[in-house]
Structure formats: C-alpha cells, structure tokens
Enzyme design. Structure first.
Site, PDB file in Angstrom:
ATOM      1  N   ARG A 220     -28.582 -10.053   1.375  1.00 35.44           N
ATOM      2  CA  ARG A 220     -27.789  -8.843   1.168  1.00 35.44           C
ATOM      3  C   ARG A 220     -26.348  -9.011   1.616  1.00 35.44           C
ATOM      4  O   ARG A 220     -25.412  -8.603   0.915  1.00 35.44           O
ATOM      5  CB  ARG A 220     -28.436  -7.664   1.908  1.00 35.44           C
ATOM      6  CG  ARG A 220     -27.761  -6.306   1.686  1.00 35.44           C
ATOM      7  CD  ARG A 220     -27.924  -5.819   0.258  1.00 35.44           C
ATOM      8  NE  ARG A 220     -26.842  -6.242  -0.627  1.00 35.44           N
ATOM      9  CZ  ARG A 220     -26.984  -6.432  -1.922  1.00 35.44           C
ATOM     10  NH1 ARG A 220     -28.156  -6.278  -2.506  1.00 35.44           N
ATOM     11  NH2 ARG A 220     -25.958  -6.813  -2.655  1.00 35.44           N
TER      12      ARG A 220
ATOM     13  N   LYS B 222      -3.371  -0.300   0.774  1.00 36.74           N
ATOM     14  CA  LYS B 222      -4.525   0.591   0.601  1.00 36.74           C
ATOM     15  C   LYS B 222      -5.805  -0.239   0.492  1.00 36.74           C
ATOM     16  O   LYS B 222      -6.442  -0.319  -0.549  1.00 36.74           O
ATOM     17  CB  LYS B 222      -4.324   1.478  -0.630  1.00 36.74           C
ATOM     18  CG  LYS B 222      -3.136   2.419  -0.479  1.00 36.74           C
ATOM     19  CD  LYS B 222      -2.840   3.183  -1.760  1.00 36.74           C
ATOM     20  CE  LYS B 222      -1.615   4.077  -1.585  1.00 36.74           C
ATOM     21  NZ  LYS B 222      -1.240   4.763  -2.834  1.00 36.74           N
TER      22      LYS B 222
ATOM     23  N   LYS C  80      10.312   4.659   3.342  1.00 44.11           N
ATOM     24  CA  LYS C  80       9.850   5.731   2.477  1.00 44.11           C
ATOM     25  C   LYS C  80      10.466   7.060   2.907  1.00 44.11           C
ATOM     26  O   LYS C  80      11.267   7.115   3.839  1.00 44.11           O
ATOM     27  CB  LYS C  80       8.320   5.784   2.490  1.00 44.11           C
ATOM     28  CG  LYS C  80       7.674   4.422   2.165  1.00 44.11           C
ATOM     29  CD  LYS C  80       6.195   4.512   1.965  1.00 44.11           C
ATOM     30  CE  LYS C  80       5.877   4.865   0.538  1.00 44.11           C
ATOM     31  NZ  LYS C  80       4.451   4.680   0.205  1.00 44.11           N
TER      32      LYS C  80
ATOM     33  N   GLU D 173      11.974   3.103  -1.054  1.00 43.21           N
ATOM     34  CA  GLU D 173      11.388   3.932  -2.112  1.00 43.21           C
ATOM     35  C   GLU D 173      12.382   5.018  -2.497  1.00 43.21           C
ATOM     36  O   GLU D 173      12.924   5.714  -1.628  1.00 43.21           O
ATOM     37  CB  GLU D 173      10.100   4.573  -1.601  1.00 43.21           C
ATOM     38  CG  GLU D 173       9.418   5.467  -2.618  1.00 43.21           C
ATOM     39  CD  GLU D 173       8.188   6.149  -2.049  1.00 43.21           C
ATOM     40  OE1 GLU D 173       7.088   5.932  -2.592  1.00 43.21           O
ATOM     41  OE2 GLU D 173       8.322   6.887  -1.055  1.00 43.21           O
TER      42      GLU D 173
ATOM     43  N   ASP E 173       9.602   5.459  -7.549  1.00 41.19           N
ATOM     44  CA  ASP E 173       8.404   6.270  -7.355  1.00 41.19           C
ATOM     45  C   ASP E 173       8.243   7.276  -8.491  1.00 41.19           C
ATOM     46  O   ASP E 173       9.029   8.218  -8.617  1.00 41.19           O
ATOM     47  CB  ASP E 173       8.483   6.994  -6.013  1.00 41.19           C
ATOM     48  CG  ASP E 173       7.230   7.805  -5.716  1.00 41.19           C
ATOM     49  OD1 ASP E 173       6.136   7.352  -6.093  1.00 41.19           O
ATOM     50  OD2 ASP E 173       7.354   8.887  -5.118  1.00 41.19           O
TER      51      ASP E 173
END
Length: 288
Positions: free
Chosen positions: A109, A144, A176, A206, A227
């Site tokens: 597994r 992310k 940002k 950004e 953006d």
C-alpha cells in the site's frame, strides 16, 4: 520548452535522507506495531507480484517505492520496467517484486501510495506542457503542495517536463498585494526593501493592472506576475515589458485555455493545480 529560466533551484532529484524519512513515517502510520494481516500467510511463503497501471501515465516515485520495500524487507528483489519521467501506456507493467509474500503485502500500500500520487503530478504536468507545445512559454508549479511533500511534488513536476517556481519562502521574493500594502502601498518601496535584504535573490511582483505593471517595471522587478489578466491585456503587457522583465501569467488556468495564454508571449504560466488538484493514478498489484 522555452529557454527562459528562473533564478531558483530546480528539483531534479530528492535527497536520499528525505526519501528515507518520508517512507519511515509512512510505514509507521500504516504498520505501527505489526501487520496482523500478514500473519494470515505462512512466514516462509515466497511470491512474485506485478504492478500495472490501469491508465496512461508519466511515472514518478522510483526512489520511494524502492525505499518502502527496502525498509520492510531488504531481501526483496525489484525488477523495474520503467523509470521516472517515462510515459507508460495503460495496462503496462511498471515493476515486479519477489521475495517473502508477507513482506510484499506489508509494503504494497505504501509503495503504491507514493507512486500513484507522484505519478499523478508528473502526468498532469506533462499534459500542460504538451498543451503549449510550439510556444516559447514554460509551465511553472507553485507552493500549493501537500504539506510534507514539497520537494517530492516539485521533483514530480520536473519529471513531467515543468519547471519549479520557487521552492519556498526562502529562495526568492514574490511580492503580493498584502506585502505591498505593508510597504506603504508602494511596489517601488517593496522592491527596494527586497534588494536591500537579499540583493542576490530573484524579485517577482504580482500586479493587477497596468499602473502596477509600469511601476514594477520602473522599479526593475525581475519577473512580473499578471494576476487574472485577460488575453488582450496579457498581449499588451508583453509589448510594454519586452526586454525589461519576464512575465508570468497566473489565475484560473485550464488545459482548454492555456495554449491561447501561451500565445500571448508571456514567459511563464503558473498552475497550482499541478500539485493540489490531483487524482491518483489507478495502479494495481497482483501476485503472479
């Protein structure tokens, strides 16, 4: 792929010590004090098992699979038919493993968990890379990622043909909206502070409109992230920024729309979905 590059490290391999730690933790979660299911099988029973993919994929996870089997039973023998970065058709064999049946089942597994998740990242990345083939644009990942899997997932992105943006908060600046607000609402001031703090680090900003774009260019940002710009505005931004800074498109990218974005002339397209919106590759292990 474009010849453009970011001034950040690219993860083309993951340190062995990290792979070992990841596998050790995974096995501790799964086996804990012992695999009671394995006790159903005679301790001397020998077996050979085959792992296939039920869908087309780009393989990633070779080192993790090897380490899982090694930690469970170093006497197991693995025979690989593919390696990281290989495109594999559905129903093809990835590897076979032979040895004590109990050991194979105890390791199964976790070996497949690493392989199916990392291969999913590599496969999705390859889809996006192919979708912009023929352009001068490069696919980037983001931060992310699944907690604890940062380097592993970024390695999977490179296996899929993408490029790593920054590894974390330490190797490049990405200024940002909230950073700008905290710097007297000034892009110029934020960039100046970044240069003072770490002159050798890449500085990206950004921006959400052309006023911010022009300010970032005048302040000599290395990379400017557009953006949620429209295609028309991206094209205009490319003409304004030409030669002054590299441009990155970001926000709501999909396989259907990405080629048109790449055609605007931006240098990079960043896609959080490469590492956060993934569906594990369907793998199967069967005793032969």
């Amino acid at each position: 792929m474009s010849h453009t590059h970011l001034q950040t490290e690219q993860i083309t391999e993951v340190p062995k010590a990290l792979v070992t730690r990841m596998v050790t933790q995974a096995l501790a979660e799964d086996i804990d004090q012992g695999d009671i299911n394995a006790l159903l099988i005679n301790e001397h029973e020998q077996a050979r098992a085959r792992v296939i993919t039920r869908e087309p994929m780009v393989m990633c996870g070779y080192d993790w699979v090897n380490e899982v089997f090694r930690q469970v039973d170093p006497n197991l023998k693995i025979h690989w038919y593919h390696h990281d970065g290989d495109e594999v058709l559905a129903n093809k064999t990835l590897f076979e493993v032979e040895g004590v049946a109990r050991s194979i089942l105890s390791a199964e597994r976790n070996a497949l968990n690493f392989l199916q998740m990392l291969s999913a990242v590599a496969t999705k990345t390859r889809e996006y890379v192919k979708a912009i083939k023929g352009t001068e644009c490069t696919i980037l990942d983001t931060r992310k990622t699944i907690p604890g899997f940062r380097l592993a997932q970024k390695y999977a992105v490179t296996c899929g043909g993408g490029m790593n943006h920054r590894i974390g908060l330490f190797d490049a600046f990405l200024i940002k909206e909230n950073h700008i607000a905290a710097c007297d609402h000034s892009i110029t001031r934020a960039i100046e502070k970044a240069r003072e703090i770490a002159p050798q680090k890449m500085v990206e900003v950004e921006v959400e409109n052309f006023d911010e774009l022009n300010e970032a260019l005048k302040a000599h940002a290395d990379v400017i992230m557009l953006d949620n710009f429209s295609l028309r505005d991206m094209q205009k931004a490319v003409s304004i920024a030409k030669g002054k800074a590299q441009l990155e498109a970001s926000g709501n990218m999909s396989l259907d729309s990405i080629y048109a974005v790449a055609q605007t002339g931006v240098d990079f397209i960043s896609i959080g979905a490469l590492t956060k919106n993934i569906q594990a590759i369907d793998l199967s292990m069967r005793f032969i």
